[in-house]
Motif scaffolding. Sequence first.
Motif, PDB file in Angstrom:
ATOM      1  N   LEU A   1       0.833  -1.200   0.000  1.00 41.24           N
ATOM      2  CA  LEU A   1       0.000   0.000   0.000  1.00 41.24           C
ATOM      3  C   LEU A   1       0.869   1.253   0.000  1.00 41.24           C
ATOM      4  O   LEU A   1       1.895   1.317   0.675  1.00 41.24           O
ATOM      5  CB  LEU A   1      -0.909   0.035   1.231  1.00 41.24           C
ATOM      6  CG  LEU A   1      -1.994  -1.022   1.316  1.00 41.24           C
ATOM      7  CD1 LEU A   1      -2.810  -0.815   2.590  1.00 41.24           C
ATOM      8  CD2 LEU A   1      -2.886  -0.996   0.105  1.00 41.24           C
ATOM      9  N   ASP A   2       0.439   2.241  -0.745  1.00 43.29           N
ATOM     10  CA  ASP A   2       1.094   3.544  -0.774  1.00 43.29           C
ATOM     11  C   ASP A   2       0.420   4.412   0.286  1.00 43.29           C
ATOM     12  O   ASP A   2      -0.618   5.013   0.031  1.00 43.29           O
ATOM     13  CB  ASP A   2       0.950   4.159  -2.170  1.00 43.29           C
ATOM     14  CG  ASP A   2       1.585   5.529  -2.280  1.00 43.29           C
ATOM     15  OD1 ASP A   2       2.492   5.830  -1.473  1.00 43.29           O
ATOM     16  OD2 ASP A   2       1.173   6.290  -3.170  1.00 43.29           O
ATOM     17  N   LEU A   3       1.001   4.429   1.488  1.00 42.28           N
ATOM     18  CA  LEU A   3       0.382   5.133   2.607  1.00 42.28           C
ATOM     19  C   LEU A   3       0.921   6.557   2.733  1.00 42.28           C
ATOM     20  O   LEU A   3       2.086   6.815   2.450  1.00 42.28           O
ATOM     21  CB  LEU A   3       0.660   4.382   3.910  1.00 42.28           C
ATOM     22  CG  LEU A   3       0.123   2.958   3.973  1.00 42.28           C
ATOM     23  CD1 LEU A   3       0.494   2.327   5.315  1.00 42.28           C
ATOM     24  CD2 LEU A   3      -1.377   2.923   3.761  1.00 42.28           C
ATOM     25  N   PRO A   4       0.061   7.463   3.194  1.00 38.29           N
ATOM     26  CA  PRO A   4       0.524   8.835   3.412  1.00 38.29           C
ATOM     27  C   PRO A   4       1.529   8.892   4.565  1.00 38.29           C
ATOM     28  O   PRO A   4       1.498   8.043   5.466  1.00 38.29           O
ATOM     29  CB  PRO A   4      -0.752   9.600   3.751  1.00 38.29           C
ATOM     30  CG  PRO A   4      -1.719   8.581   4.217  1.00 38.29           C
ATOM     31  CD  PRO A   4      -1.348   7.295   3.538  1.00 38.29           C
ATOM     32  N   ALA A   5       2.404   9.875   4.529  1.00 39.88           N
ATOM     33  CA  ALA A   5       3.372  10.075   5.611  1.00 39.88           C
ATOM     34  C   ALA A   5       2.632  10.200   6.931  1.00 39.88           C
ATOM     35  O   ALA A   5       1.564  10.814   7.008  1.00 39.88           O
ATOM     36  CB  ALA A   5       4.198  11.326   5.339  1.00 39.88           C
ATOM     37  N   GLY A   6       3.181   9.604   7.955  1.00 41.83           N
ATOM     38  CA  GLY A   6       2.600   9.713   9.286  1.00 41.83           C
ATOM     39  C   GLY A   6       1.557   8.658   9.609  1.00 41.83           C
ATOM     40  O   GLY A   6       1.058   8.606  10.722  1.00 41.83           O
ATOM     41  N   THR A   7       1.202   7.804   8.656  1.00 46.35           N
ATOM     42  CA  THR A   7       0.223   6.757   8.920  1.00 46.35           C
ATOM     43  C   THR A   7       0.865   5.669   9.769  1.00 46.35           C
ATOM     44  O   THR A   7       1.913   5.131   9.409  1.00 46.35           O
ATOM     45  CB  THR A   7      -0.303   6.134   7.619  1.00 46.35           C
ATOM     46  OG1 THR A   7      -1.011   7.129   6.886  1.00 46.35           O
ATOM     47  CG2 THR A   7      -1.253   4.970   7.887  1.00 46.35           C
ATOM     48  N   GLY A   8       0.233   5.370  10.888  1.00 43.22           N
ATOM     49  CA  GLY A   8       0.707   4.281  11.725  1.00 43.22           C
ATOM     50  C   GLY A   8       0.205   2.953  11.195  1.00 43.22           C
ATOM     51  O   GLY A   8      -0.887   2.877  10.638  1.00 43.22           O
ATOM     52  N   VAL A   9       1.006   1.920  11.352  1.00 43.93           N
ATOM     53  CA  VAL A   9       0.615   0.564  10.978  1.00 43.93           C
ATOM     54  C   VAL A   9       0.819  -0.300  12.213  1.00 43.93           C
ATOM     55  O   VAL A   9       1.941  -0.391  12.731  1.00 43.93           O
ATOM     56  CB  VAL A   9       1.455   0.035   9.794  1.00 43.93           C
ATOM     57  CG1 VAL A   9       1.022  -1.374   9.421  1.00 43.93           C
ATOM     58  CG2 VAL A   9       1.350   0.970   8.591  1.00 43.93           C
ATOM     59  N   VAL A  10      -0.273  -0.914  12.699  1.00 43.26           N
ATOM     60  CA  VAL A  10      -0.207  -1.676  13.946  1.00 43.26           C
ATOM     61  C   VAL A  10      -0.864  -3.036  13.785  1.00 43.26           C
ATOM     62  O   VAL A  10      -1.739  -3.220  12.933  1.00 43.26           O
ATOM     63  CB  VAL A  10      -0.887  -0.908  15.104  1.00 43.26           C
ATOM     64  CG1 VAL A  10      -0.179   0.412  15.374  1.00 43.26           C
ATOM     65  CG2 VAL A  10      -2.368  -0.673  14.834  1.00 43.26           C
ATOM     66  N   ASP A  11      -0.414  -3.991  14.616  1.00 44.06           N
ATOM     67  CA  ASP A  11      -1.078  -5.288  14.645  1.00 44.06           C
ATOM     68  C   ASP A  11      -1.889  -5.462  15.927  1.00 44.06           C
ATOM     69  O   ASP A  11      -2.566  -6.471  16.106  1.00 44.06           O
ATOM     70  CB  ASP A  11      -0.092  -6.434  14.454  1.00 44.06           C
ATOM     71  CG  ASP A  11       0.992  -6.489  15.507  1.00 44.06           C
ATOM     72  OD1 ASP A  11       0.973  -5.678  16.453  1.00 44.06           O
ATOM     73  OD2 ASP A  11       1.876  -7.352  15.385  1.00 44.06           O
ATOM     74  N   ARG A  12      -1.834  -4.455  16.810  1.00 44.31           N
ATOM     75  CA  ARG A  12      -2.687  -4.385  18.003  1.00 44.31           C
ATOM     76  C   ARG A  12      -3.171  -2.951  18.134  1.00 44.31           C
ATOM     77  O   ARG A  12      -2.413  -2.003  17.905  1.00 44.31           O
ATOM     78  CB  ARG A  12      -1.910  -4.779  19.251  1.00 44.31           C
ATOM     79  CG  ARG A  12      -1.573  -6.246  19.259  1.00 44.31           C
ATOM     80  CD  ARG A  12      -0.766  -6.667  20.442  1.00 44.31           C
ATOM     81  NE  ARG A  12      -0.933  -5.794  21.600  1.00 44.31           N
ATOM     82  CZ  ARG A  12      -0.441  -6.067  22.784  1.00 44.31           C
ATOM     83  NH1 ARG A  12       0.241  -7.155  22.975  1.00 44.31           N
ATOM     84  NH2 ARG A  12      -0.614  -5.240  23.784  1.00 44.31           N
ATOM     85  N   LEU A  13      -4.430  -2.805  18.501  1.00 47.34           N
ATOM     86  CA  LEU A  13      -5.002  -1.460  18.591  1.00 47.34           C
ATOM     87  C   LEU A  13      -4.448  -0.679  19.778  1.00 47.34           C
ATOM     88  O   LEU A  13      -4.372  -1.219  20.888  1.00 47.34           O
ATOM     89  CB  LEU A  13      -6.520  -1.537  18.733  1.00 47.34           C
ATOM     90  CG  LEU A  13      -7.308  -1.882  17.493  1.00 47.34           C
ATOM     91  CD1 LEU A  13      -8.777  -2.076  17.844  1.00 47.34           C
ATOM     92  CD2 LEU A  13      -7.163  -0.797  16.449  1.00 47.34           C
TER      93      LEU A  13
END
Length: 174
Positions: A60-72
């Motif tokens: 995915l082409d995510l915007p700068a600053g987007t967090g990616v997590v596997d737990r909320l």
Amino acid sequence: MSDTDAACAVAHGEAAPEPEQRTLVVVFRTPVAGFLLRYGADLGYRTLLFEPDGGGAGELDLPAGTGVVDRLPALDATADVVVSSHHRGELGTALRDVLAHPVRWVGVMGNPRQEGPHVAALRELGVPEAEIGRVHRPIGLNIGSRTPPEIAVAVLAGLLADRNGRHGGFEFAA
């Protein structure tokens, strides 16, 4: 102050009010997720991709600053949550985890003519009916969207309408 009043104030040289901090959480890495996060960032949302299988953002082409997590992380009433797939095995547990937070809005993409698989999955996990009832489906404005970018636009327009107390076309004709 309404958005119109704020826009008029800025046009007349007055300072703009600080916008409410909003968070957009997209559950599951899908083509639609990338557009939701990108357009959501453009609309001023703090963006977060929740991918419970730990696979990260993938391609995915995510915007700068987007967090990616596997737990909320802790989410509050400023968060809007969009589940971008109803076919994943983790659907029930992901939604159960989301519903444990006081999020403002949560919805699952899917066919409006069928009961979503999230209902049975949440019932199997013992989630109370009142909590299951917090989950919106269908989501987005009924504009005939077909492609991932069009679907993202419809969903975000629907969220904006809901935030602003407007109907916005969430109702679908049979």
